[in-house]
Design a protein around this motif. Structure first.
Motif, short mmCIF file in Angstrom:
data_model
loop_
_atom_site.label_atom_id
_atom_site.label_comp_id
_atom_site.label_asym_id
_atom_site.label_seq_id
_atom_site.Cartn_x
_atom_site.Cartn_y
_atom_site.Cartn_z
N GLY A 114 0.88 -1.30 0.08
CA GLY A 114 0.05 -0.03 -0.15
C GLY A 114 0.74 1.24 -0.07
N ARG A 115 0.50 2.25 -0.46
CA ARG A 115 1.00 3.68 -0.31
C ARG A 115 -0.09 4.69 -0.49
NH1 ARG A 115 4.03 5.37 -5.82
NH2 ARG A 115 4.71 3.14 -6.00
N LEU A 116 0.37 5.88 0.19
CA LEU A 116 -0.58 7.08 0.12
C LEU A 116 -0.11 8.02 -0.89
CD1 LEU A 116 -0.29 7.96 4.06
CD2 LEU A 116 -2.40 6.73 2.88
N PRO A 117 -1.30 8.66 -1.50
CA PRO A 117 -1.04 9.67 -2.49
C PRO A 117 -0.11 10.78 -2.00
CG PRO A 117 -3.23 9.86 -1.64
CD PRO A 117 -2.62 8.64 -1.12
N VAL A 118 0.77 11.49 -2.72
CA VAL A 118 1.35 12.72 -2.24
C VAL A 118 0.75 13.91 -1.83
CG1 VAL A 118 3.37 12.03 -3.45
CG2 VAL A 118 1.93 13.37 -4.69
N ASN A 119 1.19 14.74 -1.16
CA ASN A 119 0.77 16.00 -0.81
C ASN A 119 -0.74 15.95 -0.17
OD1 ASN A 119 3.11 17.20 -1.77
ND2 ASN A 119 2.05 17.34 -4.08
N VAL A 120 -0.99 14.76 0.59
CA VAL A 120 -2.15 14.56 1.37
C VAL A 120 -1.87 14.14 2.95
CG1 VAL A 120 -3.77 13.94 -0.58
CG2 VAL A 120 -2.71 12.42 0.85
N ALA A 121 -2.74 14.87 3.72
CA ALA A 121 -2.38 14.23 5.10
C ALA A 121 -3.41 13.20 5.27
CB ALA A 121 -3.07 15.16 6.27
N ALA A 122 -2.89 11.88 5.55
CA ALA A 122 -3.39 10.48 5.65
C ALA A 122 -2.79 9.61 6.39
CB ALA A 122 -3.81 10.06 4.36
N VAL A 123 -3.26 8.42 6.69
CA VAL A 123 -2.68 7.41 7.39
C VAL A 123 -3.02 6.11 6.71
CG1 VAL A 123 -2.88 5.89 9.58
CG2 VAL A 123 -3.45 8.51 9.67
N LEU A 124 -1.85 5.40 6.63
CA LEU A 124 -1.65 4.02 5.82
C LEU A 124 -1.71 2.85 6.82
CD1 LEU A 124 -1.47 2.29 3.20
CD2 LEU A 124 0.99 2.72 3.54
N SER A 125 -2.54 2.09 6.98
CA SER A 125 -2.54 1.03 7.87
C SER A 125 -2.54 -0.23 7.24
CB SER A 125 -3.68 1.08 8.75
OG SER A 125 -3.93 2.17 9.46
N LYS A 126 -1.61 -1.16 7.62
CA LYS A 126 -1.48 -2.56 7.16
C LYS A 126 -1.11 -3.59 8.12
CE LYS A 126 -2.63 -1.53 2.83
NZ LYS A 126 -3.91 -2.06 2.10
N LYS A 127 -1.27 -4.72 7.67
CA LYS A 127 -0.83 -5.90 8.41
C LYS A 127 0.49 -6.41 7.71
CE LYS A 127 -3.70 -8.60 10.59
NZ LYS A 127 -4.56 -9.61 10.84
N ILE A 128 1.55 -6.57 8.41
CA ILE A 128 2.84 -7.03 7.93
C ILE A 128 3.31 -8.09 8.59
CG2 ILE A 128 3.48 -4.57 7.12
CD1 ILE A 128 5.39 -4.70 9.36
N GLN A 129 4.10 -8.80 8.07
CA GLN A 129 4.86 -10.15 8.70
C GLN A 129 6.28 -9.91 8.89
OE1 GLN A 129 3.00 -13.65 6.47
NE2 GLN A 129 3.05 -14.30 8.45
N PRO A 130 6.70 -9.70 10.14
CA PRO A 130 8.33 -9.53 10.05
C PRO A 130 8.78 -11.02 9.70
CG PRO A 130 7.18 -8.67 12.26
CD PRO A 130 5.87 -9.40 11.33
N THR A 131 10.32 -10.85 9.44
CA THR A 131 10.95 -12.33 9.09
C THR A 131 12.29 -12.05 9.79
OG1 THR A 131 11.73 -11.05 7.18
CG2 THR A 131 9.81 -12.26 6.81
N PHE A 132 12.60 -13.41 9.98
CA PHE A 132 13.78 -13.80 10.65
C PHE A 132 14.74 -14.52 9.59
CE2 PHE A 132 12.23 -13.87 15.30
CZ PHE A 132 11.83 -12.37 15.21
N GLY A 133 16.01 -14.25 9.79
CA GLY A 133 17.04 -15.30 8.97
C GLY A 133 18.00 -14.26 8.34
N GLN A 134 18.76 -14.79 7.54
CA GLN A 134 19.90 -13.95 6.79
C GLN A 134 19.73 -14.15 5.22
OE1 GLN A 134 23.86 -14.94 8.42
NE2 GLN A 134 23.75 -12.78 9.25
N THR A 135 19.96 -13.32 4.21
CA THR A 135 20.00 -13.53 3.00
C THR A 135 21.57 -13.39 2.71
OG1 THR A 135 20.10 -11.29 2.26
CG2 THR A 135 17.95 -11.97 2.41
#
Length: 524
Positions: A469-490
């Protein structure tokens, strides 16, 4: 048509004109245009143009320089916006400074292209597939290091949506750059009807390898968390005025109060969202932290850190609200002594520190921007901590330095965070390029990335670099999402650029010994 082009490129001015056009067109490979394929006809066209210049190395350097500087001016023209809006200098002076900056940066790729003609005894195949790609990588490394470095617009950034992106978690963005340059060389050989089988094999091998690597999973997903990124859209002309501080804080507080749902666990405000010294806004921070903790929420915000003992200022991120339960008193909640903060290490010249400041500051307001006397934070810093996840942070320009970020990511680092204020650059293409660079960090380290900005582009990417997700530019807004952290190494997180350093060393050594052998054999 081909005859007309041949006639045009027989003379120096025609060659310079063609080189200028080929270079300038490369801007379309990068965000916001993202036409990655543009890279190939522009480089192939330049390589074919250089065939007419091999008898004159001086002319070859000049044409290479025009090709490079036109590409850089087209790609970095957005810097002019900040100079024009906030520099206090005549437009012609601002434009001249941009040209001078690009002229300096163009020296590196120009030397790489020029140097590829200086090693004798090298076949076209070796030059296109080995020598030019290696010299190009070396020039990029120097450009990204000398005088604090400017690692912008590496070719690899343009290929995040191609199979070649599979090389990013293994070799970093410059692994993609290497593959792109090798393919450009192979296409040039194909057009010249040289080594057709080898060229097709090289292109196929790189594309297939990239695709296979793209399917690999390098990190392990953890339980998801709910995050909200707040974009305040504060007018840059008003942001640093004392009378604007209270309205700005009220705006961010209101957005955080009304724009979130009860599930939000982590809130992010952008770089310098609190445009004041932390010591001066404790009456705001302490109650806010207590209120957030009572609601089981954590807030990370940009702020100006101040250390009275050393009279030092830092571009910082502090953590408020609900924090991990730890035995050390300074880690039980927010305070001026809390270690749960990040201080920017790689500062932006002019914007955050002024080289030769006694000479430059009196010249124009551009060399006297607000808060342009920061101190550096240490290179290695602890991750920011919440109860759910450890977060590796980078502020604004730092996200363009993957090796710096790599040193601060551990196996248990779950999320990448970058906060920025791109309002300096208005509606230019700069913020889109900045976002494109940030996205590559998510891919290199196979971790979700949060990017919070004042006026855009605020966005969230998952561990594969897919935009959530992303917010449009030049607006006051909130971007809310669910994310999954990840562990390990590339692999890139583990080894960095050292495999590429070794590759370049072996190629140059092999070509040098091969050239010496051919010369010795000829004399015999």
């Amino acid at each position: 048509m081909i005859k007309k082009i041949d006639n045009l490129t027989k003379h120096l001015y025609g060659q310079l004109f063609v080189a200028c056009i080929l270079g300038a067109v490369q801007v379309f490979a990068f965000a916001p245009f993202e036409q990655w394929w543009v890279i190939y006809p522009t480089f192939v066209g330049f390589f074919l143009l250089q065939k007419q210049l091999q008898k004159s190395t001086r002319r070859y350097f000049l044409v290479s320089f025009i090709f490079s500087i036109s590409s850089l001016i087209a790609t970095l023209c957005w810097i002019y916006v900040s100079m024009d809006l906030y520099g206090g200098m005549p437009k012609i002076v601002s434009a001249l400074l941009i040209v001078l900056l690009c002229a300096y940066l163009a020296i590196y790729p120009s030397l790489a292209l020029w140097a590829s003609t200086r090693l004798s005894g090298v076949s076209d195949t070796q030059r296109y597939l080995l020598l030019i790609p290696v010299f190009w990588l070396i020039s990029d490394w120097f450009r990204g290091y000398v005088l604090t470095g400017f690692p912008w617009a590496y070719l690899g950034y343009s290929h995040a949506d191609t199979p070649l992106v599979g090389f990013a978690p293994v070799l970093g963005v410059q692994g993609i750059t290497l593959a792109v340059m090798v393919i450009c060389g192979a296409l040039t050989l194909l057009i010249q009807k040289q080594k057709i089988g080898l060229s097709l094999s090289v292109i196929s091998a790189l594309l297939i390898s990239g695709f296979i690597l793209q399917q690999q999973q390098y990190t392990i997903a953890q339980p998801s968390i709910n995050v909200s990124l707040v974009q305040g859209n504060i007018d840059q002309n008003e942001k640093w005025k004392k009378e604007q501080l209270s309205p700005s804080l009220q705006k961010y507080s209101a957005l955080s109060e009304t724009g979130l749902d009860d599930q939000t666990e982590l809130i992010i405000w952008p770089e310098s969202a609190i445009a004041a010294l932390d010591v001066n806004v404790q009456a705001f921070l302490q109650p806010l932290s207590a209120d957030l903790a009572a609601k089981n929420k954590t807030l990370m915000t940009g702020i100006i850190g101040y250390e009275s003992k050393t009279d030092s200022y830092y571009n910082s991120i502090v953590t408020l609200g609900k924090l991990p339960n730890q035995q050390l008193p300074q880690r039980q909640g927010y305070s001026l002594q809390s270690e749960n903060r990040y201080q920017k290490h790689h500062l932006l010249p002019i914007g955050e520190f002024v080289p030769f400041e006694k000479l430059l500051r009196p010249l124009a307001p551009y060399f006297n921007l607000p808060m342009s006397s920061f101190q550096r934070g240490t290179q290695l810093q602890n991750n920011l901590q919440t109860e759910q996840v450890s977060i590796a942070a980078a502020i604004c320009y730092e996200i363009a330095f993957p090796e710096l970020l790599r040193k601060n990511i551990g196996e248990k680092t779950g999320v990448l965070l970058t906060v920025s204020n791109d309002a300096w650059f208005g509606n230019s293409i700069g913020p889109d390029q900045h976002l494109q660079i940030a996205r590559m960090r998510a891919i290199e380290f196979a971790r979700p990335l949060l990017r919070s900005t004042n006026n855009g582009v605020t966005a969230i990417f998952d561990a594969s670099g897919n935009e959530l997700g992303r917010l449009p530019v030049n607006v006051a807004a909130v971007l809310s999402k669910k994310i999954q952290p990840t562990f390990g190494q590339t692999p890139y997180q583990y080894a960095g650029s050292y495999p590429l350093y070794l590759y370049c060393l072996l190629v140059l050594l092999g070509l040098f010994l091969s050239s010496k052998y051919k010369k010795h054999k000829t004399k015999s």
